[in-house]
Design a protein around this motif. Structure first.
Motif, PDB file in Angstrom:
ATOM      1  N   TRP A  67       0.858  -1.171   0.000  1.00  0.00           N
ATOM      2  CA  TRP A  67       0.000   0.000   0.000  1.00  0.00           C
ATOM      3  C   TRP A  67       0.894   1.220   0.000  1.00  0.00           C
ATOM      4  CZ3 TRP A  67      -1.014  -4.403   2.730  1.00  0.00           C
ATOM      5  CH2 TRP A  67      -2.243  -5.026   2.477  1.00  0.00           C
ATOM      6  N   ALA A  68       0.420   2.310  -0.605  1.00  0.00           N
ATOM      7  CA  ALA A  68       1.245   3.518  -0.693  1.00  0.00           C
ATOM      8  C   ALA A  68       0.373   4.759  -0.540  1.00  0.00           C
ATOM      9  CB  ALA A  68       1.975   3.559  -2.034  1.00  0.00           C
ATOM     10  N   VAL A  69       1.055   5.863  -0.222  1.00  0.00           N
ATOM     11  CA  VAL A  69       0.423   7.169  -0.096  1.00  0.00           C
ATOM     12  C   VAL A  69       1.407   8.200  -0.645  1.00  0.00           C
ATOM     13  CG1 VAL A  69       1.235   7.594   2.255  1.00  0.00           C
ATOM     14  CG2 VAL A  69      -0.876   8.670   1.462  1.00  0.00           C
ATOM     15  N   ASP A  70       0.888   9.327  -1.119  1.00  0.00           N
ATOM     16  CA  ASP A  70       1.749  10.384  -1.653  1.00  0.00           C
ATOM     17  C   ASP A  70       2.720  10.883  -0.586  1.00  0.00           C
ATOM     18  OD1 ASP A  70       0.740  10.486  -4.239  1.00  0.00           O
ATOM     19  OD2 ASP A  70      -0.875  11.860  -3.672  1.00  0.00           O
ATOM     20  N   LEU A  71       3.942  11.151  -1.011  1.00  0.00           N
ATOM     21  CA  LEU A  71       4.964  11.676  -0.113  1.00  0.00           C
ATOM     22  C   LEU A  71       4.534  13.011   0.496  1.00  0.00           C
ATOM     23  CD1 LEU A  71       7.808  11.484   1.119  1.00  0.00           C
ATOM     24  CD2 LEU A  71       8.660  12.628  -0.932  1.00  0.00           C
ATOM     25  N   ALA A  72       3.803  13.823  -0.252  1.00  0.00           N
ATOM     26  CA  ALA A  72       3.356  15.123   0.268  1.00  0.00           C
ATOM     27  C   ALA A  72       2.481  14.946   1.503  1.00  0.00           C
ATOM     28  CB  ALA A  72       2.598  15.886  -0.816  1.00  0.00           C
ATOM     29  N   SER A  73       1.615  13.933   1.509  1.00  0.00           N
ATOM     30  CA  SER A  73       0.778  13.669   2.684  1.00  0.00           C
ATOM     31  C   SER A  73       1.622  13.280   3.883  1.00  0.00           C
ATOM     32  CB  SER A  73      -0.222  12.558   2.386  1.00  0.00           C
ATOM     33  OG  SER A  73      -1.094  12.935   1.360  1.00  0.00           O
ATOM     34  N   VAL A  74       2.677  12.503   3.645  1.00  0.00           N
ATOM     35  CA  VAL A  74       3.560  12.073   4.729  1.00  0.00           C
ATOM     36  C   VAL A  74       4.335  13.261   5.281  1.00  0.00           C
ATOM     37  CG1 VAL A  74       5.497  10.577   5.339  1.00  0.00           C
ATOM     38  CG2 VAL A  74       3.712   9.746   3.798  1.00  0.00           C
ATOM     39  N   LEU A  75       4.832  14.129   4.397  1.00  0.00           N
ATOM     40  CA  LEU A  75       5.561  15.312   4.856  1.00  0.00           C
ATOM     41  C   LEU A  75       4.643  16.237   5.657  1.00  0.00           C
ATOM     42  CD1 LEU A  75       7.728  16.058   1.703  1.00  0.00           C
ATOM     43  CD2 LEU A  75       8.429  14.928   3.834  1.00  0.00           C
ATOM     44  N   ASP A  76       3.379  16.376   5.226  1.00  0.00           N
ATOM     45  CA  ASP A  76       2.415  17.164   5.988  1.00  0.00           C
ATOM     46  C   ASP A  76       2.168  16.544   7.359  1.00  0.00           C
ATOM     47  OD1 ASP A  76       2.176  18.938   3.887  1.00  0.00           O
ATOM     48  OD2 ASP A  76       0.286  18.060   3.139  1.00  0.00           O
ATOM     49  N   PHE A  77       2.081  15.210   7.407  1.00  0.00           N
ATOM     50  CA  PHE A  77       1.895  14.495   8.675  1.00  0.00           C
ATOM     51  C   PHE A  77       3.071  14.731   9.620  1.00  0.00           C
ATOM     52  CE2 PHE A  77       3.043  10.344  10.718  1.00  0.00           C
ATOM     53  CZ  PHE A  77       2.174  10.438  11.789  1.00  0.00           C
ATOM     54  N   ILE A  78       4.279  14.650   9.087  1.00  0.00           N
ATOM     55  CA  ILE A  78       5.481  14.871   9.918  1.00  0.00           C
ATOM     56  C   ILE A  78       5.486  16.297  10.464  1.00  0.00           C
ATOM     57  CG2 ILE A  78       7.999  15.055   9.851  1.00  0.00           C
ATOM     58  CD1 ILE A  78       7.945  12.735   7.791  1.00  0.00           C
ATOM     59  N   GLN A  79       5.192  17.259   9.614  1.00  0.00           N
ATOM     60  CA  GLN A  79       5.200  18.650  10.057  1.00  0.00           C
ATOM     61  C   GLN A  79       4.097  18.909  11.078  1.00  0.00           C
ATOM     62  OE1 GLN A  79       7.619  20.875   9.328  1.00  0.00           O
ATOM     63  NE2 GLN A  79       6.626  22.051  10.944  1.00  0.00           N
ATOM     64  N   ALA A  80       2.923  18.360  10.847  1.00  0.00           N
ATOM     65  CA  ALA A  80       1.818  18.547  11.791  1.00  0.00           C
ATOM     66  C   ALA A  80       2.142  17.920  13.149  1.00  0.00           C
ATOM     67  CB  ALA A  80       0.540  17.936  11.223  1.00  0.00           C
ATOM     68  N   THR A  81       2.782  16.762  13.134  1.00  0.00           N
ATOM     69  CA  THR A  81       3.167  16.113  14.383  1.00  0.00           C
ATOM     70  C   THR A  81       4.149  16.976  15.153  1.00  0.00           C
ATOM     71  OG1 THR A  81       2.847  13.943  13.381  1.00  0.00           O
ATOM     72  CG2 THR A  81       4.186  14.029  15.363  1.00  0.00           C
ATOM     73  N   ARG A  82       5.138  17.496  14.470  1.00  0.00           N
ATOM     74  CA  ARG A  82       6.135  18.342  15.137  1.00  0.00           C
ATOM     75  C   ARG A  82       5.509  19.638  15.638  1.00  0.00           C
ATOM     76  NH1 ARG A  82      11.067  17.228  10.906  1.00  0.00           N
ATOM     77  NH2 ARG A  82      11.493  15.129  11.651  1.00  0.00           N
ATOM     78  N   ASP A  83       4.640  20.244  14.828  1.00  0.00           N
ATOM     79  CA  ASP A  83       3.992  21.484  15.245  1.00  0.00           C
ATOM     80  C   ASP A  83       3.078  21.266  16.445  1.00  0.00           C
ATOM     81  OD1 ASP A  83       5.273  22.787  13.203  1.00  0.00           O
ATOM     82  OD2 ASP A  83       3.513  22.915  11.900  1.00  0.00           O
ATOM     83  N   LEU A  84       2.312  20.185  16.404  1.00  0.00           N
ATOM     84  CA  LEU A  84       1.366  19.907  17.478  1.00  0.00           C
ATOM     85  C   LEU A  84       2.071  19.686  18.812  1.00  0.00           C
ATOM     86  CD1 LEU A  84      -1.606  19.434  18.189  1.00  0.00           C
ATOM     87  CD2 LEU A  84      -1.223  17.014  17.735  1.00  0.00           C
ATOM     88  N   LEU A  85       3.171  18.969  18.761  1.00  0.00           N
ATOM     89  CA  LEU A  85       3.900  18.664  19.996  1.00  0.00           C
ATOM     90  C   LEU A  85       5.030  19.641  20.265  1.00  0.00           C
ATOM     91  CD1 LEU A  85       3.873  14.800  19.678  1.00  0.00           C
ATOM     92  CD2 LEU A  85       2.431  16.219  21.116  1.00  0.00           C
ATOM     93  N   LYS A  86       5.169  20.639  19.392  1.00  0.00           N
ATOM     94  CA  LYS A  86       6.175  21.696  19.550  1.00  0.00           C
ATOM     95  C   LYS A  86       7.569  21.119  19.782  1.00  0.00           C
ATOM     96  CE  LYS A  86       2.934  25.064  21.232  1.00  0.00           C
ATOM     97  NZ  LYS A  86       1.738  24.592  21.837  1.00  0.00           N
ATOM     98  N   VAL A  87       7.975  20.211  18.903  1.00  0.00           N
ATOM     99  CA  VAL A  87       9.296  19.603  19.001  1.00  0.00           C
ATOM    100  C   VAL A  87      10.336  20.599  18.528  1.00  0.00           C
ATOM    101  CG1 VAL A  87      10.753  17.733  18.169  1.00  0.00           C
ATOM    102  CG2 VAL A  87       8.368  17.304  18.705  1.00  0.00           C
ATOM    103  N   GLN A  88      11.403  20.741  19.297  1.00  0.00           N
ATOM    104  CA  GLN A  88      12.463  21.682  18.960  1.00  0.00           C
ATOM    105  C   GLN A  88      13.465  21.027  18.021  1.00  0.00           C
ATOM    106  OE1 GLN A  88      14.150  22.923  22.629  1.00  0.00           O
ATOM    107  NE2 GLN A  88      12.247  23.778  23.405  1.00  0.00           N
ATOM    108  N   PRO A  89      14.164  21.835  17.217  1.00  0.00           N
ATOM    109  CA  PRO A  89      15.199  21.278  16.338  1.00  0.00           C
ATOM    110  C   PRO A  89      16.307  20.609  17.153  1.00  0.00           C
ATOM    111  CG  PRO A  89      14.755  23.582  15.807  1.00  0.00           C
ATOM    112  CD  PRO A  89      13.991  23.267  17.050  1.00  0.00           C
ATOM    113  N   GLU A  90      17.009  19.680  16.491  1.00  0.00           N
ATOM    114  CA  GLU A  90      18.075  18.923  17.173  1.00  0.00           C
ATOM    115  C   GLU A  90      19.192  19.803  17.697  1.00  0.00           C
ATOM    116  OE1 GLU A  90      19.951  15.302  15.666  1.00  0.00           O
ATOM    117  OE2 GLU A  90      18.184  15.112  14.413  1.00  0.00           O
ATOM    118  N   SER A  91      19.480  20.911  17.019  1.00  0.00           N
ATOM    119  CA  SER A  91      20.611  21.745  17.400  1.00  0.00           C
ATOM    120  C   SER A  91      20.386  22.448  18.740  1.00  0.00           C
ATOM    121  CB  SER A  91      20.887  22.785  16.308  1.00  0.00           C
ATOM    122  OG  SER A  91      19.742  23.595  16.136  1.00  0.00           O
ATOM    123  N   VAL A  92      19.132  22.558  19.156  1.00  0.00           N
ATOM    124  CA  VAL A  92      18.814  23.214  20.421  1.00  0.00           C
ATOM    125  C   VAL A  92      18.719  22.147  21.501  1.00  0.00           C
ATOM    126  CG1 VAL A  92      17.120  24.605  21.643  1.00  0.00           C
ATOM    127  CG2 VAL A  92      17.551  25.023  19.215  1.00  0.00           C
TER     128      VAL A  92
END
Length: 187
Positions: A124-149
């Motif tokens: 089964w497959a899904v568009d990469l754009a949907s996955v990238l949106d999912f990753i960004q939404a997850t990080r935004d929702l949980l307010k994950v900081q970048p690795e450098s910080v």
């Protein structure tokens, strides 16, 4: 006489232990078992090309597009490696932060609930754009900081560590057991 009884008793104990181990192994191996693999690739030209995420090169996407596979995808392959048929009820992607994406309308592949006979697999497959949106939404929702910080609070440190685990493929079987996860990740 007591030495002979001891030897017979030890032999009986060893045989009983071996029999119990064999029964336990048979029970575990006779049911439906699946392996889940996460793949990335392209869709087009009437098919899809996929590869493990860790084997990609910088120009791999461009090469796929030039060959007519212009739609980047993330795919999950489920293979039945057990001795009985299994039914895949749902497939998706799970982040290290505990959030999941289960594509419905934009899923590419067989309809669900999908029965896999012994030795069969399905993808089964899904568009990469949907996955990238999912990753960004997850990080935004949980307010994950970048690795450098380097976060000061313990909860923030845990979230950054979990973020490093990435996205894994997941398949849920109709038997209700816990979901099976891929070893491959997208970071």
């Amino acid at each position: 006489m007591s030495v002979v009884s001891l030897v017979v008793g030890i032999c009986g104990l060893v045989l009983a232990t071996l029999s119990l181990a064999w029964q336990a192994a048979s029970y575990v191996l006779t049911g439906g078992r699946v392996k889940v693999r996460l793949r990335v690739g392209g869709f087009g030209n009437g098919g899809m090309i996929t590869a493990p995420p860790n084997r990609l090169t910088a120009n791999w996407w461009e090469s796929l597009a030039s060959e007519g596979f212009e739609r980047p995808i993330v795919a999950v392959t489920v293979a039945n490696v057990g001795r009985q048929p299994v039914t895949v009820a749902r497939w998706g992607l799970t982040s290290g932060l505990g959030m999941s994406l289960y594509p419905a309308a934009d899923s590419i592949g067989p309809s669900l609930h999908h029965r896999l006979e012994v030795g069969e697999s399905a993808t089964w497959a899904v568009d990469l754009a949907s996955v990238l949106d999912f990753i960004q939404a997850t990080r935004d929702l949980l307010k994950v900081q970048p690795e450098s910080v380097r976060p000061a609070r313990l909860i923030d440190q845990i979230q950054v560590r979990v973020q490093k685990e990435g996205i894994v493929g997941v398949a849920e079987l109709a038997d209700g057991r816990r979901p099976k996860r891929s070893r491959e990740t997208i970071r």
